[in-house]
Write an enzyme that holds these catalytic residues in place. Sequence first.
Site, PDB file in Angstrom:
ATOM      1  N   GLY A   1     -16.239   3.779 -24.091  1.00  0.00           N
ATOM      2  CA  GLY A   1     -16.558   3.900 -22.845  1.00  0.00           C
ATOM      3  C   GLY A   1     -18.485   4.339 -22.686  1.00  0.00           C
ATOM      4  O   GLY A   1     -18.773   3.916 -21.496  1.00  0.00           O
TER       5      GLY A   1
ATOM      6  N   CYS B   1       5.605   5.096   2.435  1.00  0.00           N
ATOM      7  CA  CYS B   1       5.563   4.270   2.519  1.00  0.00           C
ATOM      8  C   CYS B   1       6.030   3.712   3.537  1.00  0.00           C
ATOM      9  O   CYS B   1       7.543   3.773   3.673  1.00  0.00           O
ATOM     10  CB  CYS B   1       4.839   3.267   1.247  1.00  0.00           C
TER      11      CYS B   1
ATOM     12  N   CYS C   1       8.309   0.181   2.646  1.00  0.00           N
ATOM     13  CA  CYS C   1       9.204   0.146   1.292  1.00  0.00           C
ATOM     14  C   CYS C   1       9.577   2.132   0.994  1.00  0.00           C
ATOM     15  O   CYS C   1      10.350   2.455   0.249  1.00  0.00           O
ATOM     16  CB  CYS C   1       8.461  -0.639  -0.166  1.00  0.00           C
TER      17      CYS C   1
ATOM     18  N   CYS D   1       1.593   0.806   1.335  1.00  0.00           N
ATOM     19  CA  CYS D   1       1.466   0.379  -0.165  1.00  0.00           C
ATOM     20  C   CYS D   1       0.395  -0.114  -0.708  1.00  0.00           C
ATOM     21  O   CYS D   1      -0.026  -1.118   0.186  1.00  0.00           O
ATOM     22  CB  CYS D   1       2.022   0.184  -0.955  1.00  0.00           C
TER      23      CYS D   1
ATOM     24  N   CYS E   1       5.165  -3.157  -3.412  1.00  0.00           N
ATOM     25  CA  CYS E   1       5.124  -2.897  -2.562  1.00  0.00           C
ATOM     26  C   CYS E   1       6.290  -4.134  -1.625  1.00  0.00           C
ATOM     27  O   CYS E   1       7.522  -4.127  -1.385  1.00  0.00           O
ATOM     28  CB  CYS E   1       4.072  -3.087  -1.285  1.00  0.00           C
TER      29      CYS E   1
END
Lengths: 258, 300
Positions: B34, B243, B246, B268, B274
């Site tokens: 980080g 979606c 899909c 998606c 997808c």
Amino acid sequence: MTDTPLLRIEDLTVMYGNRVGCRSVDFDLYPGEVLGIVGESGSGKTTLLNAVSGRLAPTAGTVRYATRADGPRDLFAMTEPERRFLMRTDWAFVHQNPRDGLRMAVSAGANIGERLMGVGARHYGDIRGAALDWLGKVEIAGERIDDLPRTFSGGMQQRLQIARNLVTGPRLVFMDEPTGGLDVSVQARLLDLLRELVADLGLAAVVVTHDLAVARLLSHRLMVMRDGGVVESGLTDQVLDDPQHPYTQLLVSSVLQV
Amino acid sequence: MSMAEDGGYNFAYLDEQTKRMIRRATLKAVAIPGYQVPFASREMPMPYGWGTGGIQVTASVIGPDDVLKVIDQGSDDTTNAVSIRNFFAKTTGVRTTEDTAAATVIQTRHRIPEAPLRAGQILVYQVPIPEPLRFLEPREIETRKMHALEEYGLMHVKLYEDISRHGEIATTYAYPVRVSGRYVMDPSPTPKFDNPKMDRMAALQLFGAGREKRIYAIPPHTEVKSLDFDDYPFDVQKWDVPCALCGATDSFLDEVVLDDRGGRMFVCSDSHFCATRRAEGHRGADPTNADAFLMEAAGR
């Protein structure tokens, strides 16, 4: 209240190269006491205040602060994290220009809440409650809590700055010309408020001002500075009503009478 | 034939000393999860803001045996993704893929693939502004000090402002996280939907900011916690519809405007995810029969 001074300043000197900022200043500040520092522009008032409040490293001398946990400690021998923690919890600094002390891009509520969040408050409802409470104490309407400070008047900004500083319950407040730049009626209200808060919360304060009237209203004791040195000090009424040093006499007699 | 052979360019464009310098910065970043490590960012043959940081990190970690996938907003076939993929295909000759599972290095802008990543994979993020405290504290010297001393109260000031203005934490991307209980980090402009995926991810996550000259990292299996309030806990976006192509209900959806009469559908954002689902036979409501069109356009 207690025999231990909250703040003990010994032989404090700040040099700017060859120039003197302030020279060999000593004083003690006890809990609940308000010390006024007066003098003309360039006399070293602000330099002294910055050194005493840990914002400027002195060339010589010591600043001892009676911490809650460990008793008196040399401010400049502390580690930086300790000093910064002290500054945002036990101490407060009220700037002459509220823009220096406020975060202008966030709301009044966030300004007040910042110190709380800085010491680990993580409950939004509680933080907001504390902010509303403090807005009330400094006489700002609660409905202004989500407004940006730039939509506030100068006097309101100054009061917001005070609320932001006092929310963590500090024991010591530094003020640099807290009423500078405000018109007289607003000044009067602010002084009233400051006097109340200082008395209610038992705050100790160091107030720098060039305005003798402000000094008389707020402070118990007074230090008169000139050319970086203290020329006279004592109880406020004593210094103002019976000035001994020629410079203090000049200063007191220079105040315009209405 | 690669440019490395015919154009006089080194493998992966950057010279070896530059790559070593970037790898050193990257190793330091991995060692301090980080923490933003400064590095001597180079001029790349593309404008700042197009992924110059990510591309330098990728160039430094990629080897001849790697398989590269590049996505932009989750999609393999947008301009930025195609350009960067072509760049590396030319300068390294490595194999490229759209298959998340087959890739060893994935460079991304704005998304983390829906399919879980595994140990051994490297996810490289393109980062515009690495400093999470920047918009509240403009002074670099001050923000560095705040990181050093763990003074992160200011980050919550931003979240407080969100709630007071919008009634909820309205930050939906670049949502600040705390890495391994220490440094507060900007996860780059990925949607907060992806934040939970960063937590204890098995793959190595590297972040490169070219203009700001910073690299930071999350080593595998590291705790990544999104900041929040006790009474306003962290939450991810949700959609009312699955979606349209899909039928997935657990993926990040993009809104696609269909006409000027308010017609729209949600699909998606992860194009490979997808397509994989559709190949497996999943179907959404698909108001436009776009699926058939896409299949035809792709020559499949």
